[in-house]
Design a protein around this motif. Structure first.
Motif, PDB file in Angstrom:
ATOM      1  N   ILE A  45      99.076  86.817  12.648  1.00  0.00           N
ATOM      2  CA  ILE A  45      99.438  85.563  11.997  1.00  0.00           C
ATOM      3  C   ILE A  45      98.324  84.528  12.057  1.00  0.00           C
ATOM      4  N   GLU A  46      97.528  84.567  13.107  1.00  0.00           N
ATOM      5  CA  GLU A  46      96.464  83.576  13.238  1.00  0.00           C
ATOM      6  C   GLU A  46      95.371  83.763  12.193  1.00  0.00           C
ATOM      7  N   GLN A  47      95.277  84.971  11.614  1.00  0.00           N
ATOM      8  CA  GLN A  47      94.252  85.236  10.612  1.00  0.00           C
ATOM      9  C   GLN A  47      94.715  84.907   9.182  1.00  0.00           C
ATOM     10  N   VAL A  48      96.012  84.818   8.997  1.00  0.00           N
ATOM     11  CA  VAL A  48      96.562  84.684   7.642  1.00  0.00           C
ATOM     12  C   VAL A  48      96.094  83.428   6.914  1.00  0.00           C
ATOM     13  N   PRO A  49      96.109  82.237   7.545  1.00  0.00           N
ATOM     14  CA  PRO A  49      95.629  81.048   6.815  1.00  0.00           C
ATOM     15  C   PRO A  49      94.205  81.203   6.297  1.00  0.00           C
ATOM     16  N   GLY A  50      93.358  81.825   7.081  1.00  0.00           N
ATOM     17  CA  GLY A  50      91.975  82.032   6.653  1.00  0.00           C
ATOM     18  C   GLY A  50      91.879  82.956   5.449  1.00  0.00           C
ATOM     19  N   TYR A  51      92.682  84.009   5.424  1.00  0.00           N
ATOM     20  CA  TYR A  51      92.649  84.947   4.297  1.00  0.00           C
ATOM     21  C   TYR A  51      93.239  84.316   3.035  1.00  0.00           C
ATOM     22  N   LEU A  52      94.294  83.517   3.196  1.00  0.00           N
ATOM     23  CA  LEU A  52      94.856  82.820   2.040  1.00  0.00           C
ATOM     24  C   LEU A  52      93.836  81.843   1.455  1.00  0.00           C
ATOM     25  N   ALA A  53      93.112  81.157   2.343  1.00  0.00           N
ATOM     26  CA  ALA A  53      92.063  80.243   1.887  1.00  0.00           C
ATOM     27  C   ALA A  53      90.951  81.010   1.177  1.00  0.00           C
ATOM     28  N   GLN A  54      90.624  82.207   1.695  1.00  0.00           N
ATOM     29  CA  GLN A  54      89.583  83.028   1.071  1.00  0.00           C
ATOM     30  C   GLN A  54      89.993  83.464  -0.337  1.00  0.00           C
ATOM     31  N   ILE A  55      91.258  83.790  -0.511  1.00  0.00           N
ATOM     32  CA  ILE A  55      91.756  84.175  -1.838  1.00  0.00           C
ATOM     33  C   ILE A  55      91.532  83.039  -2.840  1.00  0.00           C
ATOM     34  N   VAL A  56      91.829  81.815  -2.416  1.00  0.00           N
ATOM     35  CA  VAL A  56      91.700  80.664  -3.316  1.00  0.00           C
ATOM     36  C   VAL A  56      90.237  80.335  -3.586  1.00  0.00           C
ATOM     37  N   THR A  57      89.418  80.266  -2.538  1.00  0.00           N
ATOM     38  CA  THR A  57      88.014  79.885  -2.721  1.00  0.00           C
ATOM     39  C   THR A  57      87.245  80.942  -3.511  1.00  0.00           C
ATOM     40  N   ASP A  58      87.522  82.224  -3.272  1.00  0.00           N
ATOM     41  CA  ASP A  58      86.826  83.289  -3.994  1.00  0.00           C
ATOM     42  C   ASP A  58      87.195  83.308  -5.470  1.00  0.00           C
ATOM     43  N   ALA A  68     104.871  94.758   5.747  1.00  0.00           N
ATOM     44  CA  ALA A  68     103.948  93.636   5.581  1.00  0.00           C
ATOM     45  C   ALA A  68     104.251  92.519   6.581  1.00  0.00           C
ATOM     46  N   VAL A  69     105.553  92.246   6.795  1.00  0.00           N
ATOM     47  CA  VAL A  69     105.940  91.202   7.746  1.00  0.00           C
ATOM     48  C   VAL A  69     105.450  91.559   9.144  1.00  0.00           C
ATOM     49  N   TYR A  70     105.558  92.835   9.515  1.00  0.00           N
ATOM     50  CA  TYR A  70     105.077  93.277  10.833  1.00  0.00           C
ATOM     51  C   TYR A  70     103.568  93.060  10.961  1.00  0.00           C
ATOM     52  N   VAL A  71     102.823  93.496   9.941  1.00  0.00           N
ATOM     53  CA  VAL A  71     101.357  93.363   9.995  1.00  0.00           C
ATOM     54  C   VAL A  71     100.953  91.898  10.004  1.00  0.00           C
ATOM     55  N   ILE A  72     101.558  91.107   9.113  1.00  0.00           N
ATOM     56  CA  ILE A  72     101.210  89.687   9.032  1.00  0.00           C
ATOM     57  C   ILE A  72     101.604  88.969  10.330  1.00  0.00           C
ATOM     58  N   GLY A  73     102.785  89.299  10.859  1.00  0.00           N
ATOM     59  CA  GLY A  73     103.243  88.659  12.084  1.00  0.00           C
ATOM     60  C   GLY A  73     102.340  88.956  13.270  1.00  0.00           C
ATOM     61  N   ILE A 111      93.579  91.992   6.051  1.00  0.00           N
ATOM     62  CA  ILE A 111      93.643  92.055   7.516  1.00  0.00           C
ATOM     63  C   ILE A 111      92.954  93.312   8.034  1.00  0.00           C
ATOM     64  N   SER A 112      93.108  94.419   7.316  1.00  0.00           N
ATOM     65  CA  SER A 112      92.507  95.687   7.767  1.00  0.00           C
ATOM     66  C   SER A 112      90.990  95.679   7.648  1.00  0.00           C
ATOM     67  N   GLY A 113      90.466  94.966   6.641  1.00  0.00           N
ATOM     68  CA  GLY A 113      89.018  94.926   6.420  1.00  0.00           C
ATOM     69  C   GLY A 113      88.458  96.127   5.691  1.00  0.00           C
ATOM     70  N   VAL A 114      89.299  97.107   5.334  1.00  0.00           N
ATOM     71  CA  VAL A 114      88.773  98.347   4.752  1.00  0.00           C
ATOM     72  C   VAL A 114      88.249  98.158   3.331  1.00  0.00           C
ATOM     73  N   TRP A 115      88.666  97.082   2.652  1.00  0.00           N
ATOM     74  CA  TRP A 115      88.240  96.871   1.272  1.00  0.00           C
ATOM     75  C   TRP A 115      86.743  96.628   1.164  1.00  0.00           C
ATOM     76  N   GLN A 116      86.102  96.255   2.269  1.00  0.00           N
ATOM     77  CA  GLN A 116      84.668  95.985   2.269  1.00  0.00           C
ATOM     78  C   GLN A 116      83.831  97.214   2.610  1.00  0.00           C
ATOM     79  N   GLN A 117      84.489  98.313   2.977  1.00  0.00           N
ATOM     80  CA  GLN A 117      83.749  99.491   3.438  1.00  0.00           C
ATOM     81  C   GLN A 117      83.232 100.355   2.296  1.00  0.00           C
ATOM     82  N   GLY A 118      83.876 100.308   1.142  1.00  0.00           N
ATOM     83  CA  GLY A 118      83.439 101.101  -0.005  1.00  0.00           C
ATOM     84  C   GLY A 118      83.815 102.570   0.140  1.00  0.00           C
TER      85      GLY A 118
END
Length: 456
Positions: free
Chosen positions: A245-258, A237-242, A331-338
């Protein structure tokens, strides 16, 4: 009504809004009733875990580390990998936020329930010390409450059948080892049935070789395997997040807003909240009662010490491991593919973010996580059976437990999830009721223990 419809109705009824009141409301009660005191002693809890305050001559069977490792062997597993994927498909990223909330209040719940696990231990028909909600109820609340203890033991046996972990382990081994990623979905149903049955038989033999050794052997295996696999998994996870890293703040914000979106895929805030709480319960088991049986085996005469150790569990398995899984999937985006769910979705996320090697690193972790979880579930189920029927017939239960692995290997994911979800909800009822009623006893013991620490 078909079997699938029956299991779905069972889970839906068991996980009504009343479960929010019971688990989240109960956890908030413990949080505020304790005055947040246990959270101020996290460093002390870690020192207990390190063995600084071990009591080798105290009653019990395993060390504090062994108890936490055994409990986490039962929680760090498919609930943290496949379960997170299920949460995101059913409730969107916002479900992860409610998993976080459940973990924080779950830390307070575990402090109370696992302090009670030592405070009100009982002895089985052979005189061996045992812990668990059934003993908390009978020893702490008295004989007139025994029907509630029996109820927990009955649903506890059901909830600890190795259905979800076996199903998901067979799925990932079948897809990435036997069929291979290029041949997924090929072959007839009968071919896959016999393949899955064969994989189930292998799991059954491996699990059987450990569970027959009891909690001491389970703790020995868990103490070695679980920390190593957590390090490998979080390292991925650290490797993927690292690398993103520039995308992580946006995804954390998405978790909270959703989490507070009225347009979530779960049908609004309440639907997302329910899914998050349900998946968190399967992830860290706070308030469910299973972990109480592991911590009740610890060698200690001081109940509050074990409560502090147990409190670390939700922080590790939900706040750390589940968050790692969620970020990889986002980060992978696969959760939206169904089209896929559970461990299949997680493996695709690893393939997308760590091409080539990712799914096989996940496979390594999944094998160890799933096997150690199944082994621990066998102990939990045996404890429930022993309370109901005595020690003499435990081998019969263990044989039946091993046979359910074959059923889980060949049935559908939906059936498995519904059965376990429903049983977990029912297990929470006696666990939380007894913990709330006995909370004043824990508060008194905690006040005395924390005062003694200040005098040292």
């Amino acid at each position: 009504m078909t079997f699938a419809e029956a299991t779905s109705a069972f889970a839906a009824y068991a996980w009504g809004p009343h479960m929010l009141f019971l688990l989240v409301g109960g956890g908030l009660f413990f949080l505020f009733y304790s005055g947040f005191a246990p959270f101020r002693y996290l460093k002390h809890a870690i020192n207990i875990l390190r063995g600084k305050y071990d009591e080798p001559n105290a009653e019990g069977q395993i060390s504090h580390l062994g108890a936490l490792s055994s409990a986490m062997a039962g929680t760090v597993g498919m609930g943290n990998i496949g379960g997170v994927a299920l949460a995101m498909v059913a409730g969107g990223p916002g479900a992860i936020f409610w998993m976080w909330v459940s973990a924080i209040v779950g830390m307070a719940t575990k402090f109370f329930t696992c302090t009670l696990a030592i405070m009100y231990r009982g002895h089985d028909d052979q005189g061996v010390v045992r812990g668990g909600p059934m003993y908390i109820i009978t020893e702490g609340l008295g004989p007139k409450w025994k029907p509630l203890a029996v109820f927990f033991a009955v649903v506890g046996m059901m909830g600890n059948f190795p259905l979800f972990n076996t199903n998901q382990l067979v799925t990932i081994v079948k897809e990435w080892v036997v069929l291979g990623p290029d041949n997924m979905g090929t072959g007839g149903a009968s071919d896959h049935f016999w393949l899955q049955l064969g994989l189930g038989a292998i799991i059954m033999v491996v699990v059987g070789s450990v569970v027959l050794g009891g909690i001491t052997r389970i703790a020995a295996v868990a103490t070695k395997a679980v920390p190593t696999m957590i390090v490998i998994y979080v390292g991925c996870a650290v490797y993927v997040i690292g690398s993103h890293i520039e995308q992580v703040p946006g995804y954390l914000a998405q978790i909270v807003t959703d989490a507070f979106s009225m347009k979530s895929v779960a049908g609004g805030i309440l639907g997302t909240l329910l899914i998050g709480v349900k998946r968190a319960a399967f992830s860290n088991e706070a308030g469910i009662g299973t972990e109480v049986m592991a911590h009740g085996s610890a060698k200690t005469a001081q109940p509050v010490k074990e409560g502090l150790v147990a409190m670390l569990g939700p922080a590790i398995d939900t706040l750390l491991v589940c968050t790692a899984t969620a970020l990889i999937i986002l980060i992978s985006g696969v959760w939206q593919q169904g089209g896929v769910d559970g461990i299949s979705l997680s493996s695709r996320a690893f393939e997308e973010t760590m091409p080539g090697v990712g799914p096989y690193l996940l496979l390594l972790c999944v094998v160890f996580f799933a096997i150690t979880t199944i082994i621990t579930q066998a102990f939990y189920g045996s404890q429930c059976f022993r309370f109901l029927c005595g020690s003499r017939y435990v081998p019969l239960y263990q044989s039946f437990f091993l046979l359910t692995i074959l059923f889980a290997a060949t049935t559908s994911l939906n059936n498995v999830v519904n059965l376990i979800d429903g049983a977990y909800a029912l297990m929470a009822i006696p666990t939380m009721i007894s913990a709330v009623l006995l909370a004043p006893k824990v508060k008194v013991a905690a006040k005395q223990y924390f005062a003694s620490l200040k005098q040292q």
